[in-house]
Each structure stands twice: as structure tokens, then as C-alpha cells.
Design a protein around this motif. Structure first.
Motif, mmCIF file in Angstrom:
data_model
loop_
_atom_site.group_PDB
_atom_site.id
_atom_site.type_symbol
_atom_site.label_atom_id
_atom_site.label_comp_id
_atom_site.label_asym_id
_atom_site.label_seq_id
_atom_site.Cartn_x
_atom_site.Cartn_y
_atom_site.Cartn_z
ATOM 1 N N PHE A 304 66.447 -46.681 -14.521
ATOM 2 C CA PHE A 304 65.837 -47.897 -13.982
ATOM 3 C C PHE A 304 64.860 -47.489 -12.891
ATOM 4 N N ARG A 305 63.629 -47.921 -13.042
ATOM 5 C CA ARG A 305 62.573 -47.605 -12.084
ATOM 6 C C ARG A 305 62.442 -46.094 -11.924
ATOM 7 N N ASP A 306 62.727 -45.551 -10.709
ATOM 8 C CA ASP A 306 62.573 -44.112 -10.529
ATOM 9 C C ASP A 306 63.888 -43.360 -10.643
ATOM 10 N N GLU A 307 64.946 -44.063 -11.043
ATOM 11 C CA GLU A 307 66.226 -43.399 -11.289
ATOM 12 C C GLU A 307 66.220 -42.852 -12.720
ATOM 13 N N VAL A 308 66.432 -41.543 -12.850
ATOM 14 C CA VAL A 308 66.337 -40.906 -14.161
ATOM 15 C C VAL A 308 67.625 -40.160 -14.468
ATOM 16 N N LEU A 309 67.728 -39.767 -15.719
ATOM 17 C CA LEU A 309 68.883 -39.004 -16.196
ATOM 18 C C LEU A 309 68.367 -37.759 -16.901
ATOM 19 N N TYR A 310 68.861 -36.605 -16.478
ATOM 20 C CA TYR A 310 68.527 -35.359 -17.180
ATOM 21 C C TYR A 310 69.344 -35.335 -18.472
ATOM 22 N N ILE A 311 68.643 -35.519 -19.585
ATOM 23 C CA ILE A 311 69.308 -35.808 -20.861
ATOM 24 C C ILE A 311 70.196 -34.652 -21.305
ATOM 25 N N HIS A 312 69.617 -33.479 -21.431
ATOM 26 C CA HIS A 312 70.314 -32.366 -22.070
ATOM 27 C C HIS A 312 71.516 -31.911 -21.249
ATOM 28 N N LEU A 393 54.478 -39.181 -18.307
ATOM 29 C CA LEU A 393 53.906 -38.233 -17.347
ATOM 30 C C LEU A 393 54.466 -38.475 -15.945
ATOM 31 N N LEU A 394 54.645 -39.724 -15.587
ATOM 32 C CA LEU A 394 55.163 -40.038 -14.250
ATOM 33 C C LEU A 394 56.548 -39.431 -14.031
ATOM 34 N N ARG A 395 57.464 -39.732 -14.930
ATOM 35 C CA ARG A 395 58.838 -39.283 -14.683
ATOM 36 C C ARG A 395 58.987 -37.774 -14.840
ATOM 37 N N HIS A 396 58.180 -37.164 -15.686
ATOM 38 C CA HIS A 396 58.295 -35.716 -15.851
ATOM 39 C C HIS A 396 57.549 -34.951 -14.763
ATOM 40 N N SER A 397 56.523 -35.560 -14.161
ATOM 41 C CA SER A 397 55.833 -34.906 -13.046
ATOM 42 C C SER A 397 56.674 -34.964 -11.781
ATOM 43 N N GLU A 398 57.354 -36.069 -11.589
ATOM 44 C CA GLU A 398 58.141 -36.251 -10.363
ATOM 45 C C GLU A 398 59.450 -35.474 -10.400
ATOM 46 N N ASN A 399 60.006 -35.298 -11.600
ATOM 47 C CA ASN A 399 61.297 -34.629 -11.733
ATOM 48 C C ASN A 399 61.089 -33.273 -12.406
ATOM 49 N N PRO A 400 61.314 -32.196 -11.673
ATOM 50 C CA PRO A 400 61.026 -30.858 -12.228
ATOM 51 C C PRO A 400 61.914 -30.535 -13.420
ATOM 52 N N LEU A 583 52.593 -51.436 -15.612
ATOM 53 C CA LEU A 583 52.692 -50.134 -14.938
ATOM 54 C C LEU A 583 53.283 -50.289 -13.542
ATOM 55 N N SER A 584 54.184 -51.246 -13.387
ATOM 56 C CA SER A 584 54.785 -51.484 -12.074
ATOM 57 C C SER A 584 55.641 -50.315 -11.605
ATOM 58 N N ASN A 585 55.980 -49.390 -12.503
ATOM 59 C CA ASN A 585 56.767 -48.227 -12.082
ATOM 60 C C ASN A 585 56.013 -47.352 -11.090
ATOM 61 N N PHE A 586 54.691 -47.473 -11.057
ATOM 62 C CA PHE A 586 53.922 -46.725 -10.067
ATOM 63 C C PHE A 586 54.353 -47.089 -8.645
ATOM 64 N N CYS A 587 54.908 -48.287 -8.485
ATOM 65 C CA CYS A 587 55.377 -48.725 -7.174
ATOM 66 C C CYS A 587 56.426 -47.773 -6.614
ATOM 67 N N PHE A 588 57.188 -47.140 -7.504
ATOM 68 C CA PHE A 588 58.300 -46.288 -7.073
ATOM 69 C C PHE A 588 57.953 -44.806 -7.167
ATOM 70 N N TYR A 589 56.725 -44.524 -7.527
ATOM 71 C CA TYR A 589 56.229 -43.147 -7.532
ATOM 72 C C TYR A 589 55.000 -43.077 -6.624
ATOM 73 N N GLY A 590 55.197 -43.498 -5.373
ATOM 74 C CA GLY A 590 54.086 -43.618 -4.440
ATOM 75 C C GLY A 590 53.345 -42.313 -4.205
ATOM 76 N N ARG A 591 54.081 -41.211 -4.100
ATOM 77 C CA ARG A 591 53.439 -39.922 -3.839
ATOM 78 C C ARG A 591 52.513 -39.541 -4.994
ATOM 79 N N LEU A 592 53.016 -39.665 -6.213
ATOM 80 C CA LEU A 592 52.180 -39.340 -7.378
ATOM 81 C C LEU A 592 51.002 -40.301 -7.506
#
Length: 1176
Positions: A304-312, A393-400, A583-592
């Protein structure tokens, strides 16, 4: 349920429950997300959770959770009570601050119960899911599962959940004497979901059949939606011109809603679905194919938003605990390595393709907006594809990427051309908004003239459903040879009513030409009810034992899905745009977000796309939910959207300003090359060459002439100016893209940002170009400043070619402020700087004897020194061309301020003169009444004090007035050139205004003030009158007498000037070296002003000046009786003062002078000074 206890699917309201619960799920996700963020931030979490005094109590409550009961024997032990006493002291505050958090968890528990109930009901109904037929039902079901799973995963990530619930419950127990009624179940839920995926797998075991059914239907959609960019190119995806003959044909698909369904959403369905129901991976090859494809395209996925899950990593953790899943674990690791290495290039190529494809779409649709109707599907497909790539691109750029055997290429996750893709997305959204009525009109006609007919024919002739009665249903199962019918007459009642309503609704549509698209009854289009009925119909026909089976009627499903899409085009274009391109998710990726913006401004080819960033800020409010209204204010999403939009527009305007400044500086340098002073070197070289043309001497090289920089051998030679103009063109294109941007009920005007920055920069540039140095007294010549200002303004005027700006307004605002002593920010202006310089530097140096005023040259000139050795060359700043330039720069208002400042200095000198008159009042009174008695006059004159001081101060006044006269003449010349018709009217008005008793002095002074503001000379200086009027005392008779005595003091002091060797008259300059010729202007102006204020107008002025002339001539004639050579050395030069006073005065005549002073003596004096000047 029926009376016999049998479940009746049609009464379960599956469609309504899915709709409500999916909306509720988004609200609960929003609230839980905000709780997690608040508890994770020390500044926003409740203060007592970080209080050191409560640390022991909180740890104790967390350790004993969920057994939080004050009546428990263990809790009443003394050492426990001492720790919990702090909680008792602030129990009211705890309940107040934690109530929102606590009841949010209660709402989560209720939501969980409702979801479990609905999923169980759908299992009992044995619902059949197929994304290609019952799209809304399948999507709603899978969305609910994913939202539920995401909610429970987020819940488990709240570190302070036990502390929050335990503290609230304990405070509730202390306050009310009992624990909250929901706490027991709530505490157990928190414990159950300590390992959320394990618990969720247990929950979904009974639902695995339906989940697998829904997921496997994606096998027809997901693989073809996940193709590489090369296959897209080969298929000419999204191209309107690939088949020109079919350009006007409507874009159709058998799975219309699946074409713009988010790939990210499908990947979440697949990953979470098979993770919870992993048994299906061992039963179906299609499931394994979907599973591997989804795992190979990402290494993180959004919860949800900028909360992600490392799948593998998550999948490995789950599968490693299951016996016999080692193969799955190995397979997951292979997919992880593949995703880390290949997913980046895969998506980079897709973004590159989409940039080209969307650009083509935008250009064609902007030129031919009528194609938006038949090709609307392409627009939403393009928006959906692009949105998926941006969010990936957003979620993969922010999360290494996870540390694996293979490492990704960082370049694949830094797309400097992303702004271009964002720009074309906004372009398509803008086209949809602009031509919404075109699309509405098209699809209203489509629904009425085609869809309704096809649906009616299908309903009447083509529905494939068994003719079954309730009592025959059991037998039909045992009798597979049951006959089938294709007639609507046996269609179930509910389904029949819904289908008929579809046809009737579409048949009732109409278009009123020239007006807004309305129903015939005048109602606004609203097809939400029709779409909900289709949702209900999907639910009715997808359960077991349905009399009308939807999967056996794929034509009906395809048609209704297409009709649903068409209705969206009529009444819900904004919703569709939000669904496919939000593209409201940009709100939670302010740095990017800011980083991509900075990259955009650093790349000239991307500058025109920078406007997409503030446009995206208008999306931010889409992520809010009505269940969490406090998020807008408390969590500052609204403020963040405003601040980001303001930041982006401000930075764009700053960058444009910097580029314009660079161009202006360069143009100013080029303009400086054209100044006359720069021609001196060229002329000297030409003279030197002519002089040495026959000699073998090496001649100096001639410098490059202005304009050489414009000569090019090739157009490929790019200069710095070319680059600057390219950057300016690109950036102005972005600023000019839209006149306004709406963000959270606020309107931003990009052009106004640029206007403000240009005004600010122009103001600073003007002051900076003055180059005033208070220490050294240096300042730019007005003509050079004017040349630079014109070059600057020339560049600013060209901006109108790039952006719709009112540059004239910028000039007016800035230049008008520069005519005042301070601008709107309280800073000094060029008016203040030049006024200060002329008063404190130029005129102050006149009194040192190195500068004199030359009436012949109409300028102040340096005397007795080499002009190259002085810090200030007076003539370069006071000649007529420089003062005209000054007048153009300052304008009438600035010149008026300059005059007022000059008058203030004069008034201070007059005040000192009055003091000297007061000191010598008795002597001056005697001299005034006995001017015909030479002996007595000589005796009393010797008793006067500070005679030299009086003459010096009057000379200073005369110098100031002489400069004022030059400035007024320059202003007059400029205004005659700029406003000749208005000037002619002012001159005519002044000339013919009668000075009669009816027109008192006040009226005359008003006319004089108008004339003076236009640079016209006046008999009585209104500015001087205004300055001296401030010194007027309560007794007018005393003021009048002092004024008369001042004139006497000046008249009897004139012979003293002959003692000064600097009083010699220079014929070439038509003035005295010590500027005593300025006494003539001082005497006339002071007399006119003082007697206008203290006397009775022109008559009084003439009488007092006649008296002055008589006293002065009498005093000067005594010089002829002097025998002292020292007193005679400048006698003739001093005699000339009388002639100059009369010539300067509008109130005295030469006849009057001749009656007092022999004209022959004046003539001889002129001859004498001329001979003396020739000898020198």
C-alpha cells in the motif's frame, strides 16, 4: 436462506457486498497505514509512548499482552502497581489520544469478520470466476483478497500495536472498572497474526478452489499483457496509423476491461493468491507459468502506497517451512536472480517504446480529436501501460535489490527520460478533459444506435440457457440429454428484468445538439445503476445451479463488458482516467519525485516536460479516503501537494530566470561594445596605421568589431547563446503549457511564477548595473546604464515569443518602482542611488573648487586638474546627454524626487542663512535704511559677522539650483520626445493661465507644480516653495522681515567676492571659477520663493528685488574707489554678477539695472575679463 435452510445465491447480494467491502478495505488500509507511519515517527506518535517514565509500564503491558486486567492478582502486586501508577495518572489522556488507534483495530477485526463471512458464502455458492466473462465479479473478489492480505501484513508491521491496545485497555479498565468488550477478541487476533502469512494460509485453505479458479482465468490475459517491448513494436501496439483504412473503426476487443487492467494488480493477485493457495502450484501447469512469470518481473511489490514486500525473500521464508517444497524454493531463487538482472532492462525498453507510442497518440489525437471516440480504448491502454511502468520504476528505484549472486545495473533504475513519459500521460489526460463532450456524443450514439440493437437481438435469440424448472433441477443432473432452448421466454425473472432494463436504458438515450448531453427528461447522464445491475447479473449467473449460466454465454459477457466500457466513456471519464493513470503514489516517494525533477531541469531536451511534475501534484488527493478524512490535514497530504506544486513551479521559474539572466548579461556585453567610448581604440589604431603606412614598423592588430560573433562558417557551430535560447524555448514551453493548475482547491498559475521572478530579477539587475560604490564614490554613467537597461529589456521582450506573458506589465511594475526612493521590498532604487550620488558626491565636490558649473557647456566641468587624474569627471555625468539618459531612467517621478532632495538641501542652507541674519539683524536693519549714506554703510558693514559664510552658503544654493535647471531641461527634452501632444497642452496651459486676483497664488502654484513636473521652467519654483514653507513660523511678519534682511545681507556682501582670486571670470566657460555666477540663480529663486510664501505675490517679489539691486549696485560701485590692488584683482568679474542676476530674473529688467549701475561699466568689465582670459 430458504425456509428449508438451503442457501439461495440470488439473495446473498454478492455484488453489493464486494463493492462495499472493497471500498471499506481501502479505507482500512489508509487508516492502518497512517497508524504505522505515526507510530514509527517520534514526532507524530503519542508523546507518552516515548516517555521514559512510562517505559517500564509499557514493557510490562506488552510482555503480559493480551492479559491486561487490573483485577488480575499478578497486576495487584506492589512492584507492578508502582510501575503502572504513571498510567493511572494520565489514563484520561491515554484514552483520548489512543481511542482513534484502538477503534481502528476494532474496525479491522470487524472487517476481517465480514470478509471471512463473504468468502465463506461465495464458497457455498460455488461461484465460478473468469476474468474474461464476469470481469467485475472476478476483479472484485481478487481485489478483496489482496486488500485483506495487505491489511493484515501492514497490521503485523506496526511495532507498537500491543503497547497501543494494551495501554488503552488498561486505561479503560481503570476508568470504567472493566476491560473493553472487544479487547479479548482483538488481543487474540493480534497474537494470531504475529506471523501473518502462516495464519492467512490457514484461513484460505477452504477458499483455495475459488481462488485458483479466479487466478487461472488470468492465463488468457496476463501473459499477453506482459510482452517485451520488441513484440509490442512488431505488433505496432497503440498505433493509429498502422492500418490507415481502419482508422475510423472503433477499437474493439473480446476482453475490453482486461486491456487496460493494471499489470501490477494482476501480479499482486497471482503472487499473493498462489502464496496463500500454494497447493495449486503442484496441480496446474498454467498456475506454475503464471507464478514464474510474475516472480520474474519484480523483486518488490506494493502492499500500500510506499509499503512494499520483497517477494522472493517472503516466498522462500514461507516455502522453506513446508515439507517437499525445496524445488519451489530453488525455483524462487532462480526467479529472483532473473528479476534482479533482467527486469530492469525489460522495463527500460518498454518505457522507451511507450514514450514513442504515446507521443504519436498525442500528436494524432490533438490534430484530430474526433478520433478520441473510436480510439478511446487505445488511450486508456496507453495510460495504463505507462502508469504500470512508472510505478514499477518508482518502487524498484526506492527499494534496493536484494543481495544475490548477480547484481543489477544501476542505470536501469535511473530513467532521466521519465519526465517525457509523464508529460505524454498528462497530455492524454488533458485531451480527455478537453474533448469530453466529443466522446460523450460519440458513445451516446454508439449505445443507442448499435449496442442496444445487438443486445436486444442477443437477448431475444441467442441466450444459451437450459429450460429448467425448480422441481426438474435434480433430475436434469441425472439426465444429460435434457433439451436446451434459446428463447428469453424461459429466462429467470430477475435476469430477465435486468436484461430488459439494459435495452430500455440504451434505447432511451438521446443527444441534444448544441447543448450539454442530457437525457430527454433533462437529467445528467448516470449509468452507475446500469453497471451495478450488470455486476449483480454476473453474480446471479456465476453461481452453481444458476438457471442462466454466464460462462455458457460468452457473447453476452463480451457484449456487456463492452457496453460497460462505453457507459464509462459517457459519464465517468474522470474515474477512468483516475483508474488508468493515477500517479498519486509520487506523494510518498518525495525524494525520487524531486530527484527526477532536478534531472529534468538539468537536461535541456527534457525541460519542456518539467510541467508534468506540478500537474502530477493534482493527483495526490486521489489517494485519500473518506473513511480517513483526518489524513488530509493531520498527515498533510493536502499541504504536501501544495508545497510540492509550489516548489516545482518556483524552481521552473527560477531556472527560466537564470537562463534569461545569462542571455541578458551576454546581450549587455554586446551592447557595451557599441558604446562610443569603445571606438577610441579602433580610431587610434587607424590613425597609427595612416601615420606609419610607408614605414616597415609592425602595426598593432585591429580588435574584433561588434557583430563578429554572429558570423558562422557552419550552422552546426553551436554557441553558448544557441544553447541558452534552446533551453529557454524548452522551459518556456513547459511554463506556457497551461494557464492554471488545480491542486486541492487551490489554483496555481505557472506564468505568474515566471512574472514574479522576472520582476525580482529585473529589479536586482537594474540596481546592480548602477554599480554604485559608496566608499570610492564610483557609479555607472546614466547613458551606459540606459544602454544596458535597453539591452536587458530587449531580451525580456523576446520572451513574449515563447510564453504568453505581459512583459509590459513587468516593465511597468519594475520601472515605476525604480522611480521611487524604495521599491516594494524596501530596498534602494536607482532613483535613490543616483540622487544620493549627485548630492553627496558630485555637488559636494563642487565646493572644493575643482568643479565649476559652465552655462556655456550646460554642464559641470573639472577645472585646474587633469581629467584623467580625478575620480569623477563631472562633465561625463552632468552634460545634457547624460542627464537626458538619467531622466529616461528615473522618469518624471524619479526626477521629482531628485528635485525634492535638492530642495531639502537648499532649505537646510536657507535655515542656516536665517540664523546668520538673526545674529546680524540690527546691523542689517540699519544698512537697509541707510544705503544712500556711504560712510555709515561702511561703518556698519564692518560690524557684520560671517559674511563669507553667507556668500558660501548662497553659492551652494546657486550650484544646486543650477544642477536642478539642467535636470529639468533634460526631463523636458525627454518628455517632448515621448509625449509631444501632452507636453504641448501643458505648455499652452502654463503660458495662458492668467495671474489675476481671482486666480490666487494657490492656483498659480498648482499650475507651476504641474509645469515643473514636466520639466518646464517657472518664475516661482513650486518645489522650493514647498520646502521653505515647512520653515514658516507662527508670526508671518517676522518671517517676511528676515527674508528682506537676507536679501540685504547678500547684496551688501557682494563686494567681498572681489577679494577671492577664484572669483575670476572664465569666458570660455562663461562662469566664475568659484561658481559665484550661480549666485544669480540663487538670489532670484530664493527671493521668488520666500516672498511668494511671506509676501503678496509678484508685486512683493519685484519690490524686494529692486531693493536688492539698489543695495548691490551701491555696494559694488564703492569698489571703484578702492586703491588696494588685492581688492581690485577680481573687481570686473564681480561686476558681471549684476548683469547675470538681471538676466536670470523674470522680475528685473535691463533698464532697471542701467538706472542703478552704468552699462558702460559692465561693457568695460566684459572686455577686461576677456582680455585677462586670453592672456591666461
Amino acid at each position: 436462506m430458504s425456509r428449508t435452510g438451503q442457501l439461495i445465491p440470488s439473495q446473498q447480494k454478492l455484488a453489493e457486498k464486494l463493492t462495499v467491502l472493497n471500498d471499506r478495505a481501502m479505507g482500512m488500509l489508509t487508516r492502518i497505514y497512517n497508524i504505522k507511519k505515526a507510530c514509527g515517527d517520534v514526532k507524530s506518535k503519542p508523546a507518552f509512548l516515548s516517555d521514559k517514565n512510562l517505559e517500564g509500564a509499557i514493557k510490562f503491558i506488552v510482555r503480559k499482552f493480551p492479559h491486561v486486567d487490573s483485577k488480575n492478582n499478578y497486576w495487584t502486586m506492589p512492584f507492578v502497581q508502582s510501575q503502572l501508577q504513571q498510567v493511572n495518572n494520565i489514563k484520561g489522556e491515554i484514552m483520548k489520544q489512543l481511542s482513534l488507534y484502538y477503534f481502528t483495530f476494532v474496525d479491522v477485526m470487524d472487517f476481517k469478520d465480514h470478509v471471512s463471512e463473504l468468502l465463506t458464502t461465495m464458497d457455498a455458492c460455488n461461484v465460478h470466476f473468469d476474468i474474461t466473462t464476469n470481469y467485475d465479479l472476478t476483479k472484485g473478489y481478487l481485489d478483496l483478497i489482496i486488500s485483506y492480505v495487505s491489511l493484515m501484513l501492514l497490521l503485523a508491521r506496526i511495532d507498537d500495536r500491543k503497547a497501543v491496545l494494551g495501554l488503552y485497555n488498561y486505561a479503560h479498565d481503570l476508568t470504567h472498572g472493566k476491560v473493553d468488550q472487544n479487547f479479548a477478541r482483538l488481543g487474540q487476533m493480534i497474537l494470531d497474526y504475529e506471523q501473518p502469512l502462516k495464519k492467512l494460509q490457514e484461513e484460505f485453505t477452504p477458499h483455495s478452489k475459488l481462488v485458483a479458479c479466479a487466478l487461472l482465468s488470468l492465463h488468457q490475459v496476463y501473459p499477453r499483457r506482459n510482452l517485451p517491448a520488441e513484440q509490442w513494436r512488431q505488433a505496432q501496439m497503440l498505433s493509429l496509423v498502422s492500418a490507415p483504412g481502419q482508422m475510423l473503426n472503433p477499437a474493439q476487443s473480446e476482453t475490453m476491461p482486461c486491456e487496460y487492467l493494471s499489470v501490477e494488480t494482476m501480479e499482486k493477485w497471482i503472487i499473493f493468491g498462489f502464496l496463500l493457495c500454494h497447493g495449486q502450484l503442484t496441480q496446474s501447469d498454467s498456475a506454475v507459468q503464471l507464478w514464474r512469470l510474475a516472480l520474474s518481473g519484480n523483486y518488490v511489490i506494493t502492499l500500500f502506497r510506499d509499503e512494499v514486500l520483497y517477494i522472493h525473500k517472503t516466498v522462500e521464508g514461507v516455502f522453506e517451512g513446508i515439507k517437499g517444497y525445496s524445488k519451489r524454493v530453488t525455483e524462487t531463487k532462480e526467479c529472483a536472480n532473473y528479476a534482479v538482472v533482467n527486469a530492469g532492462p525489460f522495463h527500460r525498453e518498454r518505457r522507451a517504446f511507450l514514450r514513442t507510442a504515446l507521443k504519436e497518440l498525442v500528436m494524432i489525437l490533438a490534430d484530430q480529436p474526433g478520433l478520441l471516440g473510436p480510439k478511446a480504448l487505445f488511450v486508456f491502454m496507453g495510460l495504463s501501460f505507462a502508469r504500470d511502468e512508472v510505478l514499477w520504476l518508482l518502487r524498484h528505484s526506492e527499494n534496493p535489490a536484494p543481495k544475490l549472486n548477480k547484481r543489477p545495473n544501476p542505470v536501469d533504475y535511473e530513467d532521466r527520460q521519465l519526465p517525457e513519459l509523464l508529460y505524454y500521460m498528462e497530455e492524454l489526460r488533458g485531451l480527455l478533459r478537453k474533448y469530453n463532450q466529443v466522446m460523450q456524443r460519440y458513445y451516446v450514439q454508439y449505445l443507442n444506435g448499435f449496442d442496444s440493437i445487438v443486445l436486444n437481438n442477443l437477448v431475444q435469440n441467442g441466450l444459451h440457457q437450459p429450460r429448467l424448472r425448480a422441481r426438474e433441477s435434480f433430475n436434469s443432473k441425472r439426465n444429460p440429454t435434457c433439451q436446451e432452448d434459446w428463447n428469453l421466454s424461459v429466462c429467470p425473472e430477475d435476469e430477465s428484468i435486468i436484461m430488459s432494463s439494459f435495452v430500455n436504458t440504451m434505447n432511451g438515450l438521446s443527444v441534444k445538439q448544441g447543448t450539454t448531453l442530457l437525457f430527454e427528461e433533462g437529467e445528467i447522464f448516470d449509468f452507475r445503476g446500469m453497471r451495478l445491475d450488470w455486476f449483480r447479473l454476473q453474480a446471479y449467473t456465476s453461481v452453481s445451479r444458476a438457471q442462466l449460466v454466464l460462462r455458457e454465454n460468452p457473447d453476452l459477457a463480451r457484449l456487456m463488458n463492452t457496453i460497460t466500457f462505453h457507459t464509462y466513456m459517457v459519464d465517468s471519464l474522470d474515474e477512468m482516467a483516475k483508474e488508468t493513470s493515477d500517479l498519486s503514489n509520487f506523494c510518498f516517494y518525495g525524494r525520487l519525485f524531486e530527484q527526477y525533477f532536478q534531472w529534468c531541469l538539468e537536461t535541456p531536451s527534457q525541460m519542456r516536460y518539467s510541467i508534468s511534475f506540478p500537474l502530477i501534484c493534482s493527483h495526490f488527493m486521489n489517494c485519500t479516503h473518506e473513511i480517513c478524512p483526518e489524513e488530509v490535514v493531520r498527515h498533510h497530504i493536502g499541504d504536501r501537494s501544495l508545497s510540492q506544486a509550489n516548489f516545482f513551479l518556483d524552481e521552473m521559474a527560477k531556472e527560466a530566470k537564470n537562463i534569461i539572466t545569462s542571455i541578458c548579461d551576454e546581450q549587455c556585453k554586446l551592447g557595451d561594445q557599441l558604446l562610443p567610448k569603445n571606438a577610441a581604440k579602433t580610431i587610434s589604431i587607424a590613425i597609427e596605421r595612416k601615420r606609419n603606412q610607408n614605414k616597415a614598423k609592425k602595426l598593432p592588430q585591429e580588435p574584433d568589431k561588434p557583430g563578429r560573433e554572429s558570423m558562422r562558417r557552419s550552422r552546426t557551430d553551436v554557441t553558448s547563446m544557441d544553447k541558452l535560447y534552446l533551453m529557454l524555448t524548452e522551459l518556456c514551453s513547459a511554463i506556457n503549457y497551461t494557464p492554471s493548475i488545480q491542486v486541492w482547491e487551490h489554483t496555481f498559475a505557472p506564468r505568474e511564477y515566471l512574472t514574479q521572478h522576472l520582476e525580482s530579477r529585473f529589479t536586482k539587475a537594474l540596481v546592480g548595473m548602477v554599480m554604485y560604490n559608496p566608499d570610492s564614490g564610483e557609479i555607472a554613467k546614466p547613458s551606459e546604464l540606459l544602454n544596458s537597461v535597453e539591452a536587458y529589456m530587449g531580451v525580456l521582450q523576446t520572451i513574449e515569443n515563447y510564453v504568453h506573458l505581459d512583459i509590459t506589465r513587468v516593465f511597468n511594475n519594475v520601472l515605476l518602482q525604480q522611480t521611487q526612493p524604495q521599491d516594494s521590498h524596501g530596498d534602494k532604487t536607482i532613483t535613490a542611488l543616483y540622487t544620493n550620488w549627485y548630492l553627496e558626491v558630485l555637488l559636494r565636490r563642487v565646493s572644493t573648487g575643482q568643479i565649476m558649473f559652465s552655462p556655456n557647456r550646460h554642464a559641470f566641468v573639472n577645472v585646474g586638474v587633469d581629467p584623467n587624474q580625478v575620480a569623477v569627471n563631472a562633465e561625463e555625468f552632468s552634460d545634457i546627454s547624460e542627464l537626458r539618459s538619467l531622466a529616461e531612467l528615473l522618469g518624471p517621478y524619479g526626477m521629482k524626487f531628485l528635485n525634492e532632495s535638492l530642495m531639502w538641501h537648499i532649505s537646510s542652507q536657507v535655515a542656516e542663512l536665517k540664523k546668520l541674519v538673526t545674529q546680524n539683524k540690527d546691523v542689517l536693519t540699519t544698512l537697509r535704511t541707510h544705503f544712500d549714506k556711504p560712510a555709515l554703510m561702511a561703518e556698519h558693514f564692518n560690524r557684520l559677522r560671517d559674511v563669507d559664510n553667507v556668500l558660501k552658503r548662497v553659492t551652494i544654493v546657486g550650484v544646486i539650483l543650477s544642477f536642478k535647471t539642467l535636470a529639468q531641461e533634460a526631463l523636458n527634452d525627454v518628455l517632448k520626445k515621448r509625449i509631444p501632444f501632452l507636453m504641448s497642452s501643458i505648455i499652452d496651459f502654463q503660458k495662458h493661465f492668467p495671474e489675476t486676483p481671482e486666480n490666487n497664488m494657490v492656483r498659480v502654484e498648482i499650475v507651476n507644480e504641474m509645469a515643473s513636473a514636466a520639466g518646464l521652467p517657472c518664475d516661482v519654483d513650486p518645489a522650493l516653495c514647498a520646502a521653505l514653507r515647512v520653515q514658516k513660523s507662527e508670526n508671518p511678519d517676522d518671517d517676511y522681515k528676515i527674508a528682506c534682511l537676507l536679501m540685504v545681507f547678500i547684496a551688501v556682501s557682494l563686494p567681498m567676492l572681489s577679494l577671492d582670486s577664484q572669483s575670476s571670470f572664465r569666458a570660455d566657460l562663461e562662469g566664475h571659477t568659484n561658481n559665484i555666477h550661480c549666485l544669480a540663480k540663487a538670489v532670484n529663486s530664493i527671493a521668488a520663493a520666500m516672498f511668494t510664501i511671506y509676501g503678496k505675490g509678484r508685486v512683493t517679489i519685484e519690490e524686494r528685488l529692486k531693493e536688492f539691486l539698489a543695495l548691490a549696485s551701491s555696494s559694488l560701485l564703492k569698489l571703484g574707489q578702492e586703491t588696494d590692488k588685492l581688492a581690485l584683482r577680481s573687481r570686473e568679474s564681480v561686476y558681471l554678477l549684476l548683469d547675470q542676476i538681471v538676466r536670470e530674473s523674470p522680475f528685473l529688467t535691463m533698464d532697471l539695472l542701467e538706472s542703478c549701475f552704468p552699462y558702460a561699466l559692465l561693457r568695460n568689465s566684459y572686455h577686461a575679463v576677456l582680455r585677462q582670459d586670453n592672456r591666461m
